[in-house]
Motif scaffolding. Structure first.
Motif: not given
Length: 339
Positions: A324-339
């Motif tokens: 249900v909150v897949a975009p939020a999970i994907g956002t956290a994954v992208m942020m982890n790669k970003y930092v």
């Protein structure tokens, strides 16, 4: 590293807090809140804090990623204004590193200020990160409370033709229909009932949450948005609202009639989504569909099967709550790669 990923929508704000060890996900916790940004956008900062603190102390968060679709609400004159307002509120809320999901990756506040529309309705970019874990060549379809994203992926990368909501509405990649908040008369002009066709009343009487409650496909805990009449969310309350779209009431229609109307509306909404899905399939020559979101089984699976397509669920790797909150999970994954 503990990363918070937010997907800030017009009606719902979703959160995923993920513990990472390098790129490996050790734990995921999710939450969401109904926040009508058209009327209550000044509450955003407090809602973001409250969502995190229901999971962990905010001091434990190492970085925050943000995706958004809230910029479209009519509280803002332009989408640019909406993006910049959301960015300002987020920057004022958190002291840790923050970045924003955009059509070409994660961008900082300073980069967003130079090109705000890159962050507008880009949350599907984040969801694509998860879909590629299932297949490098597929179409993922994500039906939430309000909209349906239909995004092609080839060779492990999204390849959507449209990049903005405006463009995607012409390519089939965005179908503005959802599991909860969609006015039934936005996709119905007539209802077939007991051998007759009834034209519908184009008012804010009933929404999709009403038909799926009556059909037992969602429960009251899923019905997180406001009702159109301000009344309750029981099956009886929903049935009353459904009757009104035919200018009727529950003294004129019985329970069997209401069920028939709800099933007819369900079928029409599946067809609406299938129409967009077929357009994307024809353009991309892809036949594997990955479903996610609140509507993954209610709508998306049925739409794909109606076209004879192969279907997998993001539920194969995530829980239903996480889907249900897949975009939020994907956002956290992208942020982890970003930092």
């Amino acid at each position: 590293m503990k990363i918070a990923g937010f997907d800030i929508g017009g009606a719902n704000t979703d959160l995923a807090v993920i513990d990472f060890k390098g790129d490996e996900i050790k734990n995921i916790e999710v939450n969401f809140a109904y926040l009508p940004m058209w009327s209550n956008n000044n509450d955003l900062s407090q809602v973001l804090i409250n969502l995190i603190e229901k999971i962990c102390p905010i001091s434990e968060i190492d970085a925050v990623g943000i995706s958004m679709t809230a910029e479209l609400v009519d509280a803002y004159d332009t989408k640019k204004d909406g993006v910049l307002d959301v960015v300002m509120k987020c920057e004022e809320t958190f002291n840790c590193p923050i970045a924003y999901v955009c059509i070409d990756g994660m961008l900082s506040k300073e980069e967003i200020e130079k090109a705000p529309l890159k962050a507008a309705a880009a949350n599907w970019i984040a969801t694509a990160q998860i879909a590629t874990l299932i297949s490098d060549n597929c179409i993922f379809i994500d039906t939430g409370s309000t909209t349906t994203d239909i995004i092609p992926i080839k060779n492990g990368h999204e390849c959507a033709i449209g990049k903005s909501d405006f463009e995607r509405s012409a390519t089939g990649e965005l179908v503005y229909t959802g599991t909860l908040r969609t006015n039934l008369t936005s996709f119905l002009d007539k209802v077939e009932l007991n051998g007759k066709e009834f034209r519908v009343s184009s008012e804010l009487f009933a929404q999709t949450a009403d038909i799926y409650t009556v059909l037992g496909l969602i429960d009251e805990d899923d019905y997180v948005c406001d009702t159109f009449d301000g009344e309750g969310k029981s099956k009886l309350d929903c049935a009353k609202r459904i009757a009104r779209i035919l200018c009727a009431d529950l003294e004129m229609l019985n329970e069997s009639d209401i069920i028939k109307i709800a099933k007819f509306a369900h079928k029409k909404q599946v067809q609406q989504i299938a129409d967009g899905l077929k357009q994307v399939c024809d353009a991309q020559n892809l036949d594997l569909i990955i479903t996610t979101g609140l509507g993954k089984d209610i709508l998306d699976k049925k739409a794909a099967e109606s076209l004879g397509l192969k279907v997998k669920s993001m539920g194969d790797i995530l829980t239903d709550e996480e889907c249900v909150v897949a975009p939020a999970i994907g956002t956290a994954v992208m942020m982890n790669k970003y930092v």
